[in-house]
Design a protein around this motif. Structure first.
Motif, mmCIF file in Angstrom:
data_model
loop_
_atom_site.group_PDB
_atom_site.id
_atom_site.type_symbol
_atom_site.label_atom_id
_atom_site.label_comp_id
_atom_site.label_asym_id
_atom_site.label_seq_id
_atom_site.Cartn_x
_atom_site.Cartn_y
_atom_site.Cartn_z
ATOM 1 N N GLU A 112 -23.075 3.163 16.295
ATOM 2 C CA GLU A 112 -23.126 4.627 16.435
ATOM 3 C C GLU A 112 -24.406 5.031 17.161
ATOM 4 N N GLY A 113 -24.253 5.859 18.190
ATOM 5 C CA GLY A 113 -25.420 6.327 18.949
ATOM 6 C C GLY A 113 -25.696 5.478 20.177
ATOM 7 N N PHE A 114 -24.884 4.447 20.413
ATOM 8 C CA PHE A 114 -25.081 3.559 21.559
ATOM 9 C C PHE A 114 -23.966 3.776 22.596
ATOM 10 N N ALA A 115 -24.265 3.415 23.841
ATOM 11 C CA ALA A 115 -23.225 3.423 24.879
ATOM 12 C C ALA A 115 -23.002 1.973 25.300
ATOM 13 N N PRO A 116 -21.740 1.544 25.336
ATOM 14 C CA PRO A 116 -21.473 0.129 25.639
ATOM 15 C C PRO A 116 -21.404 -0.140 27.136
ATOM 16 N N PHE A 117 -21.721 -1.348 27.502
ATOM 17 C CA PHE A 117 -21.468 -1.810 28.868
ATOM 18 C C PHE A 117 -21.338 -3.325 28.817
ATOM 19 N N ASP A 118 -20.213 -3.816 29.355
ATOM 20 C CA ASP A 118 -19.991 -5.265 29.346
ATOM 21 C C ASP A 118 -20.582 -5.861 30.609
ATOM 22 N N ILE A 119 -21.348 -6.900 30.465
ATOM 23 C CA ILE A 119 -21.881 -7.603 31.630
ATOM 24 C C ILE A 119 -21.432 -9.046 31.523
ATOM 25 N N GLU A 120 -20.722 -9.492 32.553
ATOM 26 C CA GLU A 120 -20.178 -10.846 32.582
ATOM 27 C C GLU A 120 -19.465 -11.125 31.267
ATOM 28 N N ASP A 121 -19.944 -12.118 30.532
ATOM 29 C CA ASP A 121 -19.205 -12.542 29.352
ATOM 30 C C ASP A 121 -19.828 -12.007 28.059
ATOM 31 N N THR A 122 -20.600 -10.928 28.179
ATOM 32 C CA THR A 122 -21.274 -10.432 26.977
ATOM 33 C C THR A 122 -20.896 -8.980 26.705
ATOM 34 N N PHE A 123 -21.076 -8.581 25.456
ATOM 35 C CA PHE A 123 -20.966 -7.166 25.095
ATOM 36 C C PHE A 123 -22.394 -6.636 25.013
ATOM 37 N N GLN A 124 -22.648 -5.516 25.640
ATOM 38 C CA GLN A 124 -23.990 -4.942 25.562
ATOM 39 C C GLN A 124 -23.890 -3.452 25.299
ATOM 40 N N ALA A 125 -24.902 -2.923 24.665
ATOM 41 C CA ALA A 125 -24.928 -1.481 24.398
ATOM 42 C C ALA A 125 -26.374 -1.028 24.326
ATOM 43 N N MET A 126 -26.561 0.238 24.629
ATOM 44 C CA MET A 126 -27.928 0.763 24.650
ATOM 45 C C MET A 126 -27.959 2.177 24.061
ATOM 46 N N SER A 127 -29.025 2.463 23.320
ATOM 47 C CA SER A 127 -29.211 3.824 22.807
ATOM 48 C C SER A 127 -29.932 4.640 23.882
ATOM 49 N N PRO A 128 -29.916 5.961 23.778
ATOM 50 C CA PRO A 128 -30.591 6.759 24.820
ATOM 51 C C PRO A 128 -32.076 6.445 24.941
ATOM 52 N N GLU A 129 -32.686 5.998 23.823
ATOM 53 C CA GLU A 129 -34.131 5.725 23.873
ATOM 54 C C GLU A 129 -34.440 4.317 24.357
ATOM 55 N N GLY A 130 -33.380 3.491 24.507
ATOM 56 C CA GLY A 130 -33.604 2.148 25.047
ATOM 57 C C GLY A 130 -33.534 1.016 24.031
ATOM 58 N N VAL A 131 -33.054 1.310 22.820
ATOM 59 C CA VAL A 131 -32.805 0.202 21.880
ATOM 60 C C VAL A 131 -31.560 -0.522 22.392
ATOM 61 N N VAL A 132 -31.641 -1.837 22.502
ATOM 62 C CA VAL A 132 -30.543 -2.570 23.122
ATOM 63 C C VAL A 132 -29.911 -3.585 22.175
ATOM 64 N N VAL A 133 -28.618 -3.792 22.403
ATOM 65 C CA VAL A 133 -27.851 -4.749 21.601
ATOM 66 C C VAL A 133 -27.050 -5.615 22.563
ATOM 67 N N ARG A 134 -26.990 -6.904 22.267
ATOM 68 C CA ARG A 134 -26.154 -7.787 23.084
ATOM 69 C C ARG A 134 -25.442 -8.783 22.165
ATOM 70 N N ALA A 135 -24.164 -9.019 22.458
ATOM 71 C CA ALA A 135 -23.409 -10.031 21.707
ATOM 72 C C ALA A 135 -22.874 -11.051 22.696
ATOM 73 N N ARG A 136 -23.001 -12.305 22.380
ATOM 74 C CA ARG A 136 -22.525 -13.368 23.267
ATOM 75 C C ARG A 136 -22.074 -14.536 22.402
ATOM 76 N N THR A 137 -21.475 -15.510 23.024
ATOM 77 C CA THR A 137 -21.073 -16.693 22.261
ATOM 78 C C THR A 137 -21.554 -17.948 22.974
ATOM 79 N N VAL A 138 -21.757 -18.981 22.191
ATOM 80 C CA VAL A 138 -22.039 -20.309 22.745
ATOM 81 C C VAL A 138 -21.165 -21.297 21.978
ATOM 82 N N GLU A 139 -21.038 -22.469 22.552
ATOM 83 C CA GLU A 139 -20.219 -23.485 21.897
ATOM 84 C C GLU A 139 -20.955 -24.015 20.663
ATOM 85 N N ASN A 140 -20.227 -24.220 19.597
ATOM 86 C CA ASN A 140 -20.837 -24.811 18.394
ATOM 87 C C ASN A 140 -20.929 -26.324 18.610
ATOM 88 N N ASP A 141 -21.930 -26.691 19.384
ATOM 89 C CA ASP A 141 -22.056 -28.080 19.812
ATOM 90 C C ASP A 141 -23.490 -28.567 19.622
#
Lengths: 156, 199
Positions: free
Chosen positions: A32-61
């Protein structure tokens, strides 16, 4: 020269369009309060003040448990010089996850850096978030709530 | 007999439980604070608690545990936020002691009623019955003291919030990017993350 330039522009536009069509391998509800933007293979979102969130995956290896990876990550971060300020757990897509919140300086400010991981099937979901402490605190609950909505796309 | 009865009544009056169970929430707060001088911050917090009608129960350069009149807790938060220290987290919680207070009140009231009945019997009792009544009175008084103590302890929990301030030193150095034997672990780094998402 003009034709070459046009071709290059077309290639760049096509690349951007194609990149935009790629479905990230991971998704989560936008905090809540963030705007999403997908870049390549990740989910990213940012708040208006610049707090950032990124979700990605790697192989469990090599294939390991959540406890193993959390212990390893905690030791790695601590030895790197981060200060652990909070920890917690969550459930994402029916899988247990753990979050660690770290403190580190960015310029003159203290920043909080969230690292959350969950082992889902053959992959590890990694969520990172960061912001100056006072701003991060405003979004902490929203970010933590979103962790419960992590889903791997294309995962059976 | 009249003198003894009078002294018993005085004791009972002193033990009257000050339970006004309108507000029965005991508040606790755990704060994480980053300071460039944790020892000084800890001392300041303890001194501020003393000056604010509270006290501290534990103090070191890593932690200070304060008992504060609960209306003063927001002031402490403000004080920390307005100082050079950084408030990293603020986690309040509350426990409702209403049911426990009601049970204690009921226990004290029932014993008080029993005491009054025995005191009435004492007026006409013979010597052996009086001795038996006195044993019973002592037992009831002990129970009332126990419940009253429990009640006062809970009242103290309600009147004084428990504030645990965990202190850590502010880091002036930036964490280094260390390689890990597992490549993805190496990629988890605040500065790398910021570079990648802000580009």
């Amino acid at each position: 020269v003009i034709r070459t330039s046009l071709v290059r522009t077309a290639i760049v536009v096509a690349s951007v369009v194609l990149a935009g069509c790629v479905t990230p391998s991971i998704s989560m509800d936008t905090p809540e309060g963030f705007a999403p933007f997908d870049i390549e293979d990740t989910f990213q979102a940012m708040s208006p003040e610049g707090v950032v969130v990124r979700a990605r995956t790697v192989e469990n290896d090599p294939p390991q448990t959540l406890v193993f990876w959390v212990e390893l990550l905690e030791r790695h971060m601590t030895e790197s010089g981060y200060l652990l300020v909070d920890r917690g757990d969550f459930v994402a897509d029916g899988n247990e996850g753990m979050l660690l919140e770290w403190l580190a300086p960015v310029r003159e400010d203290d920043w909080i850096f969230l690292t959350a991981i969950a082992v889902i099937g053959e992959r590890i979901a990694i969520v990172e978030a960061a912001g100056p402490t006072d701003l991060y605190n405003e979004y902490r609950s929203a970010i933590r709530r979103s962790l419960a909505t992590i889903t791997l796309n294309g995962q059976e | 007999m009249t003198g003894r009865r009078l002294s018993l009544l005085v004791v009972l009056a002193c033990l009257a439980l000050p339970v006004a169970a309108q507000d029965s929430l005991a508040v606790s707060v755990v704060m994480q604070v980053i300071s460039s001088d944790p020892e000084s911050a800890s001392l300041q917090a303890a001194e501020w608690a003393d000056a604010s009608g509270g006290y501290y129960t534990y103090r070191s350069e890593e932690q200070v545990v304060l008992r504060l009149p609960r209306e003063r807790v927001p002031e402490l938060r403000l004080l920390i936020e307005e100082s050079d220290n950084t408030l990293v987290s603020y986690n309040p919680s509350a426990v409702d002691y209403g049911e426990q207070l009601r049970q204690i009140n009921a226990a004290v009231n029932s014993r008080n009623e029993a005491l009054n009945r025995i005191l009435a019997f004492l007026e006409t009792a013979n010597v052996s019955a009086t001795l038996e009544f006195e044993r019973e009175l002592r037992s009831l008084l002990q129970e009332i003291e126990y419940y009253t103590g429990q009640g006062r302890k809970i009242q103290n929990e309600i009147e004084f919030a428990t504030v645990t301030v965990n202190l850590a030193s502010r880091q002036s150095t930036i964490p280094e990017q260390r390689p890990s034997n597992f490549p993805w672990v190496t990629t988890v780094d605040l500065y790398r993350f910021l570079e990648e998402v802000m580009q």
